[in-house]
Design a protein around this motif. Structure first.
Motif, PDB file in Angstrom:
ATOM      1  N   LEU A  12       0.793  -1.226   0.000  1.00 36.41           N
ATOM      2  CA  LEU A  12       0.000   0.000   0.000  1.00 36.41           C
ATOM      3  C   LEU A  12       0.828   1.280   0.000  1.00 36.41           C
ATOM      4  CD1 LEU A  12      -2.878  -0.901   2.508  1.00 36.41           C
ATOM      5  CD2 LEU A  12      -2.859  -1.089   0.005  1.00 36.41           C
ATOM      6  N   VAL A  13       2.131   1.156   0.279  1.00 35.33           N
ATOM      7  CA  VAL A  13       2.972   2.356   0.359  1.00 35.33           C
ATOM      8  C   VAL A  13       4.301   2.190  -0.371  1.00 35.33           C
ATOM      9  CG1 VAL A  13       4.154   3.984   1.901  1.00 35.33           C
ATOM     10  CG2 VAL A  13       1.968   2.982   2.593  1.00 35.33           C
ATOM     11  N   ASP A  14       5.015   1.099  -0.108  1.00 35.93           N
ATOM     12  CA  ASP A  14       6.396   0.965  -0.562  1.00 35.93           C
ATOM     13  C   ASP A  14       6.564   0.326  -1.935  1.00 35.93           C
ATOM     14  OD1 ASP A  14       7.413   2.125   1.752  1.00 35.93           O
ATOM     15  OD2 ASP A  14       7.394   0.209   2.832  1.00 35.93           O
ATOM     16  N   VAL A  17       5.554   1.111  -7.830  1.00 38.30           N
ATOM     17  CA  VAL A  17       4.518   1.833  -8.582  1.00 38.30           C
ATOM     18  C   VAL A  17       3.893   2.923  -7.723  1.00 38.30           C
ATOM     19  CG1 VAL A  17       2.266   1.615  -9.714  1.00 38.30           C
ATOM     20  CG2 VAL A  17       4.018  -0.124 -10.090  1.00 38.30           C
ATOM     21  N   ILE A  18       3.697   2.632  -6.439  1.00 45.08           N
ATOM     22  CA  ILE A  18       3.078   3.593  -5.522  1.00 45.08           C
ATOM     23  C   ILE A  18       4.097   4.634  -5.068  1.00 45.08           C
ATOM     24  CG2 ILE A  18       1.912   3.853  -3.298  1.00 45.08           C
ATOM     25  CD1 ILE A  18       0.809   1.022  -3.668  1.00 45.08           C
ATOM     26  N   ARG A  19       5.272   4.164  -4.666  1.00 45.11           N
ATOM     27  CA  ARG A  19       6.289   5.066  -4.131  1.00 45.11           C
ATOM     28  C   ARG A  19       6.772   6.069  -5.180  1.00 45.11           C
ATOM     29  NH1 ARG A  19       9.747   1.548  -3.116  1.00 45.11           N
ATOM     30  NH2 ARG A  19      11.294   2.028  -4.705  1.00 45.11           N
ATOM     31  N   GLN A  20       6.837   5.640  -6.445  1.00 46.31           N
ATOM     32  CA  GLN A  20       7.374   6.504  -7.500  1.00 46.31           C
ATOM     33  C   GLN A  20       6.279   7.185  -8.331  1.00 46.31           C
ATOM     34  OE1 GLN A  20       9.963   3.938  -9.789  1.00 46.31           O
ATOM     35  NE2 GLN A  20      11.075   3.263  -7.965  1.00 46.31           N
ATOM     36  N   TYR A  21       5.050   7.110  -7.867  1.00 43.73           N
ATOM     37  CA  TYR A  21       3.960   7.704  -8.644  1.00 43.73           C
ATOM     38  C   TYR A  21       4.150   9.219  -8.774  1.00 43.73           C
ATOM     39  CZ  TYR A  21      -0.436   9.816  -9.860  1.00 43.73           C
ATOM     40  OH  TYR A  21      -1.382  10.591 -10.474  1.00 43.73           O
ATOM     41  N   GLU A  22       3.799   9.747  -9.945  1.00 39.94           N
ATOM     42  CA  GLU A  22       3.801  11.194 -10.167  1.00 39.94           C
ATOM     43  C   GLU A  22       2.712  11.565 -11.164  1.00 39.94           C
ATOM     44  OE1 GLU A  22       6.679  14.810 -11.857  1.00 39.94           O
ATOM     45  OE2 GLU A  22       7.548  12.861 -11.325  1.00 39.94           O
ATOM     46  N   SER A 112       2.657  16.715  -7.283  1.00 39.97           N
ATOM     47  CA  SER A 112       1.748  15.610  -6.992  1.00 39.97           C
ATOM     48  C   SER A 112       2.457  14.290  -7.241  1.00 39.97           C
ATOM     49  CB  SER A 112       0.490  15.731  -7.868  1.00 39.97           C
ATOM     50  OG  SER A 112      -0.176  16.931  -7.602  1.00 39.97           O
ATOM     51  N   ARG A 113       3.307  13.938  -6.318  1.00 38.26           N
ATOM     52  CA  ARG A 113       4.055  12.687  -6.440  1.00 38.26           C
ATOM     53  C   ARG A 113       4.145  11.993  -5.096  1.00 38.26           C
ATOM     54  NH1 ARG A 113       9.331  15.869  -7.062  1.00 38.26           N
ATOM     55  NH2 ARG A 113       9.135  15.439  -9.300  1.00 38.26           N
ATOM     56  N   GLY A 114       4.379  10.689  -5.149  1.00 40.10           N
ATOM     57  CA  GLY A 114       4.521   9.913  -3.931  1.00 40.10           C
ATOM     58  C   GLY A 114       3.259   9.146  -3.590  1.00 40.10           C
ATOM     59  N   PRO A 115       3.317   8.344  -2.534  1.00 42.23           N
ATOM     60  CA  PRO A 115       2.213   7.443  -2.171  1.00 42.23           C
ATOM     61  C   PRO A 115       0.882   8.150  -1.892  1.00 42.23           C
ATOM     62  CG  PRO A 115       4.216   6.825  -1.002  1.00 42.23           C
ATOM     63  CD  PRO A 115       4.495   8.127  -1.673  1.00 42.23           C
ATOM     64  N   VAL A 116       0.920   9.297  -1.213  1.00 45.07           N
ATOM     65  CA  VAL A 116      -0.326  10.003  -0.902  1.00 45.07           C
ATOM     66  C   VAL A 116      -1.045  10.397  -2.181  1.00 45.07           C
ATOM     67  CG1 VAL A 116      -1.310  12.127   0.047  1.00 45.07           C
ATOM     68  CG2 VAL A 116       0.361  10.823   1.383  1.00 45.07           C
ATOM     69  N   PHE A 117      -0.299  10.911  -3.144  1.00 46.35           N
ATOM     70  CA  PHE A 117      -0.918  11.341  -4.393  1.00 46.35           C
ATOM     71  C   PHE A 117      -1.297  10.148  -5.279  1.00 46.35           C
ATOM     72  CE2 PHE A 117       1.097  15.233  -3.001  1.00 46.35           C
ATOM     73  CZ  PHE A 117       0.101  16.166  -3.262  1.00 46.35           C
ATOM     74  N   PHE A 118      -0.620   9.024  -5.091  1.00 47.35           N
ATOM     75  CA  PHE A 118      -1.051   7.815  -5.792  1.00 47.35           C
ATOM     76  C   PHE A 118      -2.470   7.459  -5.373  1.00 47.35           C
ATOM     77  CE2 PHE A 118      -1.852   3.250  -5.539  1.00 47.35           C
ATOM     78  CZ  PHE A 118      -1.670   2.871  -6.864  1.00 47.35           C
ATOM     79  N   TRP A 119      -2.722   7.469  -4.077  1.00 48.36           N
ATOM     80  CA  TRP A 119      -4.064   7.129  -3.598  1.00 48.36           C
ATOM     81  C   TRP A 119      -5.071   8.209  -3.959  1.00 48.36           C
ATOM     82  CZ3 TRP A 119      -5.053   2.403  -3.016  1.00 48.36           C
ATOM     83  CH2 TRP A 119      -4.064   1.517  -2.563  1.00 48.36           C
ATOM     84  N   GLY A 120      -4.600   9.457  -4.055  1.00 53.07           N
ATOM     85  CA  GLY A 120      -5.473  10.510  -4.554  1.00 53.07           C
ATOM     86  C   GLY A 120      -5.883  10.253  -5.994  1.00 53.07           C
TER      87      GLY A 120
END
Length: 273
Positions: A12-14, A17-22, A112-120
């Motif tokens: 869910l975080v590491d 795909v999630i960690r490097q999302y932009e 808008s990058r990183g795990p928080v923005f991935f879930w956004g």
């Protein structure tokens, strides 16, 4: 237990795909004003056409229809749960301080990058998936179609704009908005899932109450974010927040009216009986 938590945190975080999302404007799927405009035109137009002019079959008694409705609700329930848990863990992982939860710093590095923005982003796309709710209502017969209201269509269309603005401007308040919204949707789609199986729970009013609490809480936290913005170095995405705050305020007004009309009328009817 520690191994289980580590596994959940990884997926869910590491995960890369999630960690490097932009979010890349004009490149990421849905990351353009044209996408939003086409969605805002297409969804209400198709809904209006099907509701007013198309002769739709009544599938409410078909077992296959109920199964499709149940699967759709279960998918969105589980997806909402993943978003709520994933964004909570990602926020704890990504935030430098508690203030960051409400106020992203105004800085070119705040993208808008990183795990928080991935879930956004997952939440943004899920709002398109929720359009199927409208189709299921239209196919559920005349009794079901009476549930189709301006509030329903306005809500579904408006959240797409809100999601786009949040991601395209790296708007502050994303963790708060996403976790509360996803948590409410877990409850709401669990209710729809049970209804599709023929077990109508008695806590429908609770779903509406939670939605109203969500809107009130969001407005209060928006006030805190504006306080941080004007008393500090500023918060990212304030202009987008103005739209989203106005949208939430309108929704709150409409939901309060719906709550008063629906549940007060039912209460009076039960009392008369």
């Amino acid at each position: 237990m520690e191994t289980l938590l580590s596994t959940v945190h990884y997926w869910l975080v590491d995960h890369p795909v999630i960690r490097q999302y932009e979010w890349k404007q004009g490149q990421t799927l849905g990351a353009s004003p044209l996408f939003v405009v086409v969605t805002l035109i297409s969804y209400p137009s198709v809904t209006l056409f099907l509701h007013r002019f198309a002769v739709l079959p009544d599938l409410s008694t078909a077992a296959a229809f109920r199964h499709v409705a149940a699967v759709h609700s279960m998918i969105l329930c589980l997806l909402s749960l993943a978003m709520a848990v994933g964004c909570t863990l990602a926020t704890h992982h990504q935030m430098p301080s508690w203030r960051w939860v409400v106020c992203f710093p105004v800085d070119p590095a705040t993208l808008s990058r990183g795990p928080v923005f991935f879930w956004g982003y997952v939440c943004y796309l899920s709002k398109i998936l929720e359009f199927i709710d409208t189709l299921l209502i239209l196919l559920g017969g005349s009794r079901s179609r009476r549930r189709l209201s301006f509030l329903h269509v306005f809500h579904h269309a408006g959240v797409v704009v809100a999601g786009y603005l949040i991601l395209s401007t790296a708007q502050s308040m994303l963790p708060v908005a996403l976790v509360t919204n996803a948590a409410v949707h877990v409850l709401m789609y669990a209710y729809y899932f049970l209804c599709a199986l023929g077990h109508r729970p008695r806590w429908k009013k609770l779903v509406t109450d939670c939605q109203i609490i969500q809107f009130v809480f969001g407005l209060v936290m928006s006030g805190l974010m504006l306080y941080y913005h004007f008393t500090g170095l500023g918060c990212s995405g304030v202009r987008a927040l103005f739209y989203n705050t106005a949208f939430v305020a309108v929704l709150l007004t409409m939901f309060l009216d719906f709550h008063s009309t629906s549940y007060s009328s039912k209460k009076r009817k039960d009392h008369d009986n």
